[in-house]
Design a protein around this motif. Structure first.
Motif, PDB file in Angstrom:
ATOM      1  N   VAL A 104       5.123  41.445  38.809  1.00  0.00           N
ATOM      2  CA  VAL A 104       5.448  42.640  39.571  1.00  0.00           C
ATOM      3  C   VAL A 104       4.862  42.541  40.977  1.00  0.00           C
ATOM      4  O   VAL A 104       3.686  42.268  41.144  1.00  0.00           O
ATOM      5  CB  VAL A 104       4.897  43.905  38.867  1.00  0.00           C
ATOM      6  CG1 VAL A 104       5.349  45.152  39.587  1.00  0.00           C
ATOM      7  CG2 VAL A 104       5.303  43.923  37.417  1.00  0.00           C
ATOM      8  N   HIS A 105       5.702  42.767  41.976  1.00  0.00           N
ATOM      9  CA  HIS A 105       5.266  42.755  43.380  1.00  0.00           C
ATOM     10  C   HIS A 105       5.605  44.103  44.000  1.00  0.00           C
ATOM     11  O   HIS A 105       6.762  44.507  44.019  1.00  0.00           O
ATOM     12  CB  HIS A 105       5.981  41.657  44.167  1.00  0.00           C
ATOM     13  CG  HIS A 105       5.701  40.292  43.670  1.00  0.00           C
ATOM     14  ND1 HIS A 105       4.617  39.575  44.066  1.00  0.00           N
ATOM     15  CD2 HIS A 105       6.364  39.532  42.771  1.00  0.00           C
ATOM     16  CE1 HIS A 105       4.618  38.416  43.441  1.00  0.00           C
ATOM     17  NE2 HIS A 105       5.674  38.371  42.651  1.00  0.00           N
ATOM     18  N   LEU A 106       4.573  44.779  44.497  1.00  0.00           N
ATOM     19  CA  LEU A 106       4.761  46.018  45.255  1.00  0.00           C
ATOM     20  C   LEU A 106       4.441  45.685  46.695  1.00  0.00           C
ATOM     21  O   LEU A 106       3.375  45.161  46.999  1.00  0.00           O
ATOM     22  CB  LEU A 106       3.845  47.119  44.732  1.00  0.00           C
ATOM     23  CG  LEU A 106       3.879  48.448  45.474  1.00  0.00           C
ATOM     24  CD1 LEU A 106       5.270  49.057  45.415  1.00  0.00           C
ATOM     25  CD2 LEU A 106       2.870  49.392  44.883  1.00  0.00           C
ATOM     26  N   ILE A 107       5.361  45.978  47.596  1.00  0.00           N
ATOM     27  CA  ILE A 107       5.247  45.524  48.981  1.00  0.00           C
ATOM     28  C   ILE A 107       5.177  46.731  49.912  1.00  0.00           C
ATOM     29  O   ILE A 107       6.140  47.467  50.050  1.00  0.00           O
ATOM     30  CB  ILE A 107       6.455  44.646  49.350  1.00  0.00           C
ATOM     31  CG1 ILE A 107       6.605  43.502  48.342  1.00  0.00           C
ATOM     32  CG2 ILE A 107       6.327  44.140  50.775  1.00  0.00           C
ATOM     33  CD1 ILE A 107       7.976  42.853  48.354  1.00  0.00           C
ATOM     34  N   ASP A 108       4.006  46.915  50.549  1.00  0.00           N
ATOM     35  CA  ASP A 108       3.898  48.020  51.502  1.00  0.00           C
ATOM     36  C   ASP A 108       3.722  47.530  52.932  1.00  0.00           C
ATOM     37  O   ASP A 108       3.994  48.254  53.871  1.00  0.00           O
ATOM     38  CB  ASP A 108       2.778  48.987  51.113  1.00  0.00           C
ATOM     39  CG  ASP A 108       1.393  48.410  51.280  1.00  0.00           C
ATOM     40  OD1 ASP A 108       1.261  47.172  51.318  1.00  0.00           O
ATOM     41  OD2 ASP A 108       0.434  49.190  51.354  1.00  0.00           O
TER      42      ASP A 108
ATOM     43  N   PHE B 251       9.590  47.231  45.690  1.00  0.00           N
ATOM     44  CA  PHE B 251       9.035  46.474  44.577  1.00  0.00           C
ATOM     45  C   PHE B 251      10.061  45.507  44.019  1.00  0.00           C
ATOM     46  O   PHE B 251      11.268  45.710  44.138  1.00  0.00           O
ATOM     47  CB  PHE B 251       8.501  47.386  43.472  1.00  0.00           C
ATOM     48  CG  PHE B 251       9.561  48.132  42.707  1.00  0.00           C
ATOM     49  CD1 PHE B 251      10.173  47.564  41.601  1.00  0.00           C
ATOM     50  CD2 PHE B 251       9.933  49.399  43.084  1.00  0.00           C
ATOM     51  CE1 PHE B 251      11.141  48.250  40.894  1.00  0.00           C
ATOM     52  CE2 PHE B 251      10.889  50.098  42.381  1.00  0.00           C
ATOM     53  CZ  PHE B 251      11.509  49.522  41.277  1.00  0.00           C
ATOM     54  N   VAL B 252       9.539  44.421  43.454  1.00  0.00           N
ATOM     55  CA  VAL B 252      10.340  43.410  42.776  1.00  0.00           C
ATOM     56  C   VAL B 252       9.629  43.106  41.462  1.00  0.00           C
ATOM     57  O   VAL B 252       8.450  42.768  41.461  1.00  0.00           O
ATOM     58  CB  VAL B 252      10.467  42.113  43.604  1.00  0.00           C
ATOM     59  CG1 VAL B 252      11.272  41.058  42.853  1.00  0.00           C
ATOM     60  CG2 VAL B 252      11.061  42.388  44.968  1.00  0.00           C
TER      61      VAL B 252
ATOM     62  N   THR C  81      12.223  45.682  54.964  1.00  0.00           N
ATOM     63  CA  THR C  81      11.096  44.801  55.310  1.00  0.00           C
ATOM     64  C   THR C  81      11.106  44.481  56.796  1.00  0.00           C
ATOM     65  O   THR C  81      10.061  44.449  57.432  1.00  0.00           O
ATOM     66  CB  THR C  81      11.096  43.479  54.502  1.00  0.00           C
ATOM     67  OG1 THR C  81      12.220  42.696  54.842  1.00  0.00           O
ATOM     68  CG2 THR C  81      11.031  43.736  53.013  1.00  0.00           C
ATOM     69  N   LEU C  82      12.299  44.246  57.360  1.00  0.00           N
ATOM     70  CA  LEU C  82      12.387  43.951  58.793  1.00  0.00           C
ATOM     71  C   LEU C  82      11.944  45.157  59.627  1.00  0.00           C
ATOM     72  O   LEU C  82      11.238  45.010  60.631  1.00  0.00           O
ATOM     73  CB  LEU C  82      13.806  43.543  59.165  1.00  0.00           C
ATOM     74  CG  LEU C  82      14.311  42.238  58.558  1.00  0.00           C
ATOM     75  CD1 LEU C  82      15.761  42.005  58.956  1.00  0.00           C
ATOM     76  CD2 LEU C  82      13.431  41.069  58.955  1.00  0.00           C
ATOM     77  N   GLU C  83      12.361  46.352  59.195  1.00  0.00           N
ATOM     78  CA  GLU C  83      11.966  47.573  59.908  1.00  0.00           C
ATOM     79  C   GLU C  83      10.455  47.761  59.866  1.00  0.00           C
ATOM     80  O   GLU C  83       9.826  48.048  60.877  1.00  0.00           O
ATOM     81  CB  GLU C  83      12.662  48.767  59.271  1.00  0.00           C
ATOM     82  CG  GLU C  83      12.306  50.093  59.914  1.00  0.00           C
ATOM     83  CD  GLU C  83      12.986  51.238  59.177  1.00  0.00           C
ATOM     84  OE1 GLU C  83      12.266  52.142  58.734  1.00  0.00           O
ATOM     85  OE2 GLU C  83      14.216  51.211  59.048  1.00  0.00           O
ATOM     86  N   LYS C  84       9.856  47.584  58.699  1.00  0.00           N
ATOM     87  CA  LYS C  84       8.407  47.748  58.556  1.00  0.00           C
ATOM     88  C   LYS C  84       7.652  46.710  59.376  1.00  0.00           C
ATOM     89  O   LYS C  84       6.649  47.023  60.000  1.00  0.00           O
ATOM     90  CB  LYS C  84       7.984  47.644  57.083  1.00  0.00           C
ATOM     91  CG  LYS C  84       8.417  48.792  56.212  1.00  0.00           C
ATOM     92  CD  LYS C  84       7.630  50.043  56.511  1.00  0.00           C
ATOM     93  CE  LYS C  84       6.291  49.989  55.835  1.00  0.00           C
ATOM     94  NZ  LYS C  84       5.532  51.208  55.908  1.00  0.00           N
TER      95      LYS C  84
ATOM     96  N   MET D 269       0.082  40.582  53.975  1.00  0.00           N
ATOM     97  CA  MET D 269       0.942  41.027  52.904  1.00  0.00           C
ATOM     98  C   MET D 269       0.062  41.595  51.807  1.00  0.00           C
ATOM     99  O   MET D 269      -0.851  40.946  51.358  1.00  0.00           O
ATOM    100  CB  MET D 269       1.739  39.836  52.394  1.00  0.00           C
ATOM    101  CG  MET D 269       2.390  40.081  51.062  1.00  0.00           C
ATOM    102  SD  MET D 269       3.363  38.700  50.451  1.00  0.00           S
ATOM    103  CE  MET D 269       2.103  37.517  50.070  1.00  0.00           C
ATOM    104  N   ARG D 270       0.348  42.839  51.389  1.00  0.00           N
ATOM    105  CA  ARG D 270      -0.326  43.432  50.254  1.00  0.00           C
ATOM    106  C   ARG D 270       0.654  43.497  49.110  1.00  0.00           C
ATOM    107  O   ARG D 270       1.777  43.915  49.292  1.00  0.00           O
ATOM    108  CB  ARG D 270      -0.819  44.829  50.579  1.00  0.00           C
ATOM    109  CG  ARG D 270      -2.126  44.821  51.307  1.00  0.00           C
ATOM    110  CD  ARG D 270      -2.563  46.177  51.720  1.00  0.00           C
ATOM    111  NE  ARG D 270      -2.737  47.070  50.605  1.00  0.00           N
ATOM    112  CZ  ARG D 270      -2.946  48.371  50.741  1.00  0.00           C
ATOM    113  NH1 ARG D 270      -3.014  48.905  51.933  1.00  0.00           N
ATOM    114  NH2 ARG D 270      -3.096  49.143  49.708  1.00  0.00           N
TER     115      ARG D 270
END
Length: 133
Positions: free
Chosen positions: A79-83, A67-68, A109-112, A1-2
Protein backbone atom coordinates in the motif's frame (compact mmCIF):
# COMPACT_ATOMS: atom_id res chain seq x y z
CA UNK A 1 8.26 11.45 -1.17
CA UNK A 2 6.15 10.35 1.79
CA UNK A 3 4.43 7.01 1.61
CA UNK A 4 1.73 5.73 3.89
CA UNK A 5 -0.38 2.63 3.78
CA UNK A 6 -4.19 2.57 3.34
CA UNK A 7 -7.29 1.70 1.07
CA UNK A 8 -10.94 2.38 0.19
CA UNK A 9 -14.40 1.10 -0.61
CA UNK A 10 -17.78 2.54 -1.29
CA UNK A 11 -19.72 -0.70 -1.50
CA UNK A 12 -18.97 -3.92 0.37
CA UNK A 13 -18.16 -5.74 -2.85
CA UNK A 14 -15.74 -3.02 -3.88
CA UNK A 15 -13.57 -3.49 -0.76
CA UNK A 16 -11.67 -6.47 -2.08
CA UNK A 17 -9.27 -6.94 -4.95
CA UNK A 18 -8.33 -10.49 -5.90
CA UNK A 19 -9.41 -11.79 -2.49
CA UNK A 20 -7.85 -9.23 -0.13
CA UNK A 21 -9.62 -6.37 1.61
CA UNK A 22 -7.70 -3.24 0.63
CA UNK A 23 -9.79 -1.03 2.91
CA UNK A 24 -8.48 -2.88 5.98
CA UNK A 25 -4.90 -2.76 4.65
CA UNK A 26 -5.05 0.99 4.17
CA UNK A 27 -6.88 1.80 7.39
CA UNK A 28 -4.30 -0.19 9.37
CA UNK A 29 -1.77 2.53 8.53
CA UNK A 30 -3.86 5.62 9.30
CA UNK A 31 -3.71 7.57 12.54
CA UNK A 32 -7.52 7.85 12.60
CA UNK A 33 -8.86 5.05 10.38
CA UNK A 34 -12.51 5.86 11.12
CA UNK A 35 -12.10 9.34 9.61
CA UNK A 36 -11.07 8.09 6.14
CA UNK A 37 -13.04 9.62 3.26
CA UNK A 38 -12.40 7.92 -0.09
CA UNK A 39 -13.07 9.20 -3.59
CA UNK A 40 -12.50 8.21 -7.22
CA UNK A 41 -11.53 4.63 -6.29
CA UNK A 42 -11.08 2.16 -9.15
CA UNK A 43 -9.95 -1.45 -8.71
CA UNK A 44 -9.12 -4.21 -11.15
CA UNK A 45 -6.61 -7.03 -11.62
CA UNK A 46 -5.09 -6.88 -8.13
CA UNK A 47 -4.75 -3.07 -8.00
CA UNK A 48 -6.85 -0.38 -6.30
CA UNK A 49 -6.14 3.32 -6.87
CA UNK A 50 -7.89 6.49 -5.75
CA UNK A 51 -7.86 9.38 -3.29
CA UNK A 52 -8.33 9.60 0.47
CA UNK A 53 -8.65 12.33 3.05
CA UNK A 54 -8.16 11.44 6.72
CA UNK A 55 -7.51 13.21 10.00
CA UNK A 56 -3.92 13.94 11.00
CA UNK A 57 -2.37 14.00 14.47
CA UNK A 58 -3.88 17.41 15.20
CA UNK A 59 -7.43 16.21 14.54
CA UNK A 60 -7.90 18.09 11.28
CA UNK A 61 -8.22 16.62 7.82
CA UNK A 62 -4.90 16.55 5.99
CA UNK A 63 -6.21 17.04 2.45
CA UNK A 64 -6.63 14.75 -0.52
CA UNK A 65 -3.87 12.18 -1.04
CA UNK A 66 -3.50 9.53 -3.73
CA UNK A 67 -3.13 5.83 -2.96
CA UNK A 68 -2.08 2.70 -4.82
CA UNK A 69 -2.74 -0.76 -3.34
CA UNK A 70 -1.49 -3.95 -4.99
CA UNK A 71 -1.72 -7.55 -3.81
CA UNK A 72 -3.73 -10.74 -3.83
CA UNK A 73 -5.20 -13.25 -1.42
CA UNK A 74 -1.85 -15.11 -1.35
CA UNK A 75 0.39 -12.03 -1.12
CA UNK A 76 0.20 -9.32 1.53
CA UNK A 77 -0.97 -6.02 0.05
CA UNK A 78 1.58 -3.35 -0.84
CA UNK A 79 0.00 0.00 0.00
CA UNK A 80 1.33 3.43 -1.02
CA UNK A 81 -0.28 6.64 0.22
CA UNK A 82 1.14 9.65 -1.59
CA UNK A 83 0.79 13.15 -0.18
CA UNK A 84 4.00 14.75 -1.49
CA UNK A 85 4.49 13.11 -4.90
CA UNK A 86 7.77 12.88 -6.75
CA UNK A 87 8.67 11.50 -10.16
CA UNK A 88 8.76 7.91 -8.86
CA UNK A 89 5.19 8.24 -7.57
CA UNK A 90 4.09 9.36 -11.02
CA UNK A 91 5.77 6.32 -12.57
CA UNK A 92 4.09 4.03 -10.02
CA UNK A 93 0.66 5.47 -10.85
CA UNK A 94 1.22 5.30 -14.63
CA UNK A 95 2.45 1.68 -14.46
CA UNK A 96 0.01 0.21 -11.89
CA UNK A 97 -3.32 2.05 -11.78
CA UNK A 98 -6.33 1.04 -13.89
CA UNK A 99 -6.96 3.10 -17.02
CA UNK A 100 -10.23 4.44 -15.57
CA UNK A 101 -8.43 6.80 -13.16
CA UNK A 102 -4.74 6.64 -14.10
CA UNK A 103 -4.68 10.00 -15.87
CA UNK A 104 -6.60 11.77 -13.09
CA UNK A 105 -4.16 10.48 -10.44
CA UNK A 106 -1.12 11.30 -12.57
CA UNK A 107 -2.31 14.85 -13.25
CA UNK A 108 -2.86 15.29 -9.50
CA UNK A 109 0.80 14.32 -8.86
CA UNK A 110 1.98 16.87 -11.43
CA UNK A 111 -0.22 19.57 -9.87
CA UNK A 112 1.06 18.81 -6.36
CA UNK A 113 4.69 18.80 -7.54
CA UNK A 114 4.12 22.16 -9.23
CA UNK A 115 2.72 23.60 -6.00
CA UNK A 116 5.77 22.36 -4.09
CA UNK A 117 8.17 23.88 -6.62
CA UNK A 118 6.35 27.23 -6.55
CA UNK A 119 6.42 27.26 -2.74
CA UNK A 120 10.16 26.49 -2.73
CA UNK A 121 10.88 29.26 -5.27
CA UNK A 122 8.78 31.77 -3.30
CA UNK A 123 10.48 30.89 0.00
CA UNK A 124 13.99 31.14 -1.46
CA UNK A 125 13.13 34.40 -3.20
CA UNK A 126 12.15 35.87 0.18
CA UNK A 127 15.42 34.68 1.71
CA UNK A 128 17.45 36.17 -1.15
CA UNK A 129 15.36 39.34 -1.27
CA UNK A 130 14.40 38.76 -4.88
CA UNK A 131 10.65 38.12 -4.62
CA UNK A 132 8.95 37.37 -7.91
CA UNK A 133 6.36 39.85 -9.11
Amino acid sequence: MRQYRFGACLLLAACSVDGFDYEDAVKAELRDPDSAQFSDVVSEAGVACGFVNAKNGYGGFSGKMAFVVTGSEAIAPDVHLIDAPDEEDGKLIKSRCPAANKDQLYLWTLEKRGDAIRAWVDENAKILGTEAK
